[in-house]
Write an enzyme that holds these catalytic residues in place. Structure first.
Site, mmCIF file in Angstrom:
data_model
loop_
_atom_site.group_PDB
_atom_site.id
_atom_site.type_symbol
_atom_site.label_atom_id
_atom_site.label_comp_id
_atom_site.label_asym_id
_atom_site.label_seq_id
_atom_site.Cartn_x
_atom_site.Cartn_y
_atom_site.Cartn_z
ATOM 1 N N TYR A 196 -2.857 24.932 1.043
ATOM 2 C CA TYR A 196 -2.000 24.195 1.985
ATOM 3 C C TYR A 196 -2.848 23.443 3.001
ATOM 4 C CZ TYR A 196 2.033 23.054 4.814
ATOM 5 O OH TYR A 196 3.012 22.359 5.475
ATOM 6 N N PHE A 251 4.760 -8.541 2.612
ATOM 7 C CA PHE A 251 5.113 -7.698 1.471
ATOM 8 C C PHE A 251 6.330 -6.873 1.887
ATOM 9 C CE2 PHE A 251 5.185 -4.000 -1.255
ATOM 10 C CZ PHE A 251 5.360 -4.669 -2.463
ATOM 11 N N THR A 252 7.191 -6.582 0.919
ATOM 12 C CA THR A 252 8.506 -5.997 1.217
ATOM 13 C C THR A 252 8.439 -4.744 2.096
ATOM 14 O OG1 THR A 252 8.346 -4.874 -0.923
ATOM 15 C CG2 THR A 252 9.594 -6.940 -0.867
ATOM 16 N N ASP A 300 -4.381 -4.560 4.170
ATOM 17 C CA ASP A 300 -3.641 -3.890 3.118
ATOM 18 C C ASP A 300 -4.598 -3.904 1.929
ATOM 19 O OD1 ASP A 300 -2.186 -3.178 0.919
ATOM 20 O OD2 ASP A 300 -0.346 -4.165 1.578
ATOM 21 N N LYS A 303 -2.298 1.342 -7.261
ATOM 22 C CA LYS A 303 -2.785 0.092 -7.859
ATOM 23 C C LYS A 303 -4.294 0.267 -8.121
ATOM 24 C CE LYS A 303 1.196 -1.233 -5.739
ATOM 25 N NZ LYS A 303 2.013 -0.284 -4.933
ATOM 26 N N ARG A 316 10.571 -11.828 -7.973
ATOM 27 C CA ARG A 316 9.885 -11.908 -6.682
ATOM 28 C C ARG A 316 10.261 -13.249 -6.079
ATOM 29 N NH1 ARG A 316 7.487 -6.748 -5.231
ATOM 30 N NH2 ARG A 316 9.699 -6.742 -4.848
ATOM 31 N N PHE A 336 16.341 -5.469 -3.474
ATOM 32 C CA PHE A 336 15.973 -5.741 -4.865
ATOM 33 C C PHE A 336 15.896 -4.477 -5.714
ATOM 34 C CE2 PHE A 336 11.644 -4.259 -4.167
ATOM 35 C CZ PHE A 336 11.514 -4.423 -2.790
#
Ligand code: PLI
Length: 460
Positions: free
Chosen positions: A74, A126-127, A217, A260, A384, A451
């Site tokens: 933990y 970006f969303t 990012d 990614k 998009r 979306f």
């Protein structure tokens, strides 16, 4: 087509996952049932899945082996120590707050670094990133260079920040009213477009002048580094690792979705240099994610993530990755299909405005095109465009982005060149009957990030 331009897979396949193609009649039913939203199709009904490159990567044998040495304590997991050390080695950040995925890190960064009413300039939205900025009282301002909004314009480093736009905003609003600059490498919604090293350096110099922080990012950092090596003067002889190190030397911290360029299926982090921010971030991670030594990931997730980050720097891996995507784009271009140029890092973006000129943007041409591509071929892609852009929180009006695209996103190490041919052939067939593609209207529109779960019907 000169195939020698596209390197064969730098791996061999040890484990396979069968896929099947269903019939056109079945797909007609499926897409109707899914409300013409490709997010709502079951995975088993998809033949080639190009919905996203997020979490859909194939892990290496070393990453799978890493799962067996997961330390699921933990607190104080040794895999976290390894991840932390790897991030410092790769990116140079001394502090790491682990999160379950990228948006977990965006939530924490937005809470600790934005005061309500402050502006957050960024190289295109970006969303999820913009959602968290706005949910914390921030006002997103797009400061990407104008060329990024023009799908057909083929110029390098379309992801660059327009320094004049950024400086004008700082002067107009006052540096104290800028929360931080959010710089994405690469820029997803512009078509996976990279940012040049020169631009990162210049953004650092400009923000230093005004005492403003810059957070990257970092989601597709390795892809960005490949483009720098390939196209920016002075970087041809540098390794991807050296380029990555220099990129992040111009940042105060970064959010990252490991799903990614971490080449894993789940995971993320917020990396920082500032100890005060670290303390605040740790106070929040325990509330939203988990202990500061796992943040929503298992020990084995963190082990695979640490290994994946290193693998993403291997030249043969990243070269194949970028050139496989380019192969698909080049095949489409050769057939006269309108796509966003230049071809970016993680996918090929079809320009739905030019593909479906008979549809108005309010009839959701990209959404309709993605639905029709599924119907044609069992290939799943993603809208998009106007649907992803959502509504302006102040006016309630649809935001109308210039880019109205369908993203064919290529998962890492999953599909072969032959799969790319099947996709290209399907799109070419669809292009021949493009006038038959009907517009759509909402039958269900969720209030945020619409979306993902919206439903539509065809307009006759
Ligand atoms: O999906 P997350 O929460 O791990 O990461 C969010 C996220 C942040 N930044 C960028 C540039 C992304 O592309 C991103 C997620 N992208 C998804 C899911 C995609 O399909 O592109």
């Amino acid at each position: 087509m000169d195939l020698s331009k596209y390197p064969a897979e730098p791996f061999r396949i040890k484990s396979v996952e069968p896929v099947k193609m269903n019939t056109r009649e079945e797909r007609e039913e499926i897409i109707k049932k899914a409300g013409y939203n490709t997010f709502l199709i079951d995975s088993e009904d998809v033949y080639i899945d190009l919905l996203t490159d997020s979490g859909t990567n194939a892990m290496s044998d070393r990453q799978w082996a890493g799962l067996m040495v997961g330390d699921e304590a933990y607190a104080g997991s040794r895999n976290f120590k390894k991840l932390e050390k790897t991030i410092e080695e790769v990116m140079g950040f001394p502090y790491v707050v682990p999160t379950h995925q990228g948006r977990g890190a965006e939530n924490i960064l937005s809470r600790i670094a934005i005061k309500p009413g402050q502006y957050v300039p960024g190289n295109m939205y970006f969303t999820t990133t913009r959602y968290h900025q706005e949910a914390n009282g921030g006002i997103f301002v797009d400061v990407i260079r104008d060329e990024a909004h023009d799908a057909a314009l083929n110029v390098p480093f379309k992801g660059d920040i327009d320094l004049e736009k950024l400086e004008n905003l700082i002067k107009e609003k006052g540096p104290e009213n800028i929360a931080y600059v959010c710089l994405a490498v690469t820029v997803n919604l512009a078509g996976g477009q990279p940012v040049s090293m020169a631009n990162m350096r210049a953004v650092r110099e400009l923000t230093n002048k005004y005492g403003i922080k810059v957070f990257y990012d970092a989601t597709r950092f390795a892809e960005n580094a490949y483009f720098i090596k390939e196209q920016e003067e002075g970087y041809q002889d540098k390794t991807i690792a050296e380029i990555v190190k220099e990129m992040f030397s111009y940042a105060d911290g970064a959010t990252m979705s490991g799903k990614k360029d971490g080449i894993v299926n789940m995971g993320g982090f917020l990396a920082l240099r500032d100890e005060d921010l670290l303390i605040k971030a740790r106070e929040l991670v325990v509330v939203f994610e988990g202990m500061p030594s796992y943040g929503g990931m298992t020990g084995r997730d963190m082990e695979a993530f640490a290994i994946g980050l290193k693998e993403s720097l291997q030249f043969e891996y990243i070269q194949h990755r970028i050139l496989q995507v380019r192969y698909l784009g080049d095949r489409l271009k050769e057939a006269g299909i309108p796509i966003v140029e230049p071809i970016g890092g993680h996918g090929v973006f079809i320009d739905a405005r030019r593909f479906c000129p008979h549809l108005d943007q309010e009839q959701f041409p990209a959404q309709a095109l993605a639905a029709n591509l599924y119907l044609e071929s069992g290939v799943r892609a993603m809208e998009r465009g106007i649907v992803s852009a959502g509504r302006d929180p102040k006016t309630g009006e649809n935001r109308k982005p210039k880019l109205e695209t369908v993203r064919l996103t290529i998962p890492r190490r999953v599909y072969t060149y032959r799969h790319m041919d099947v996709v290209a052939d399907a799109i070419i067939r669809l292009y021949e009957r493009r006038e038959q593609i009907k517009g759509l209207r909402f039958v269900y529109e969720p209030p945020a990030l619409r979306f993902f779960t919206a439903r539509f019907e065809e307009i006759d």
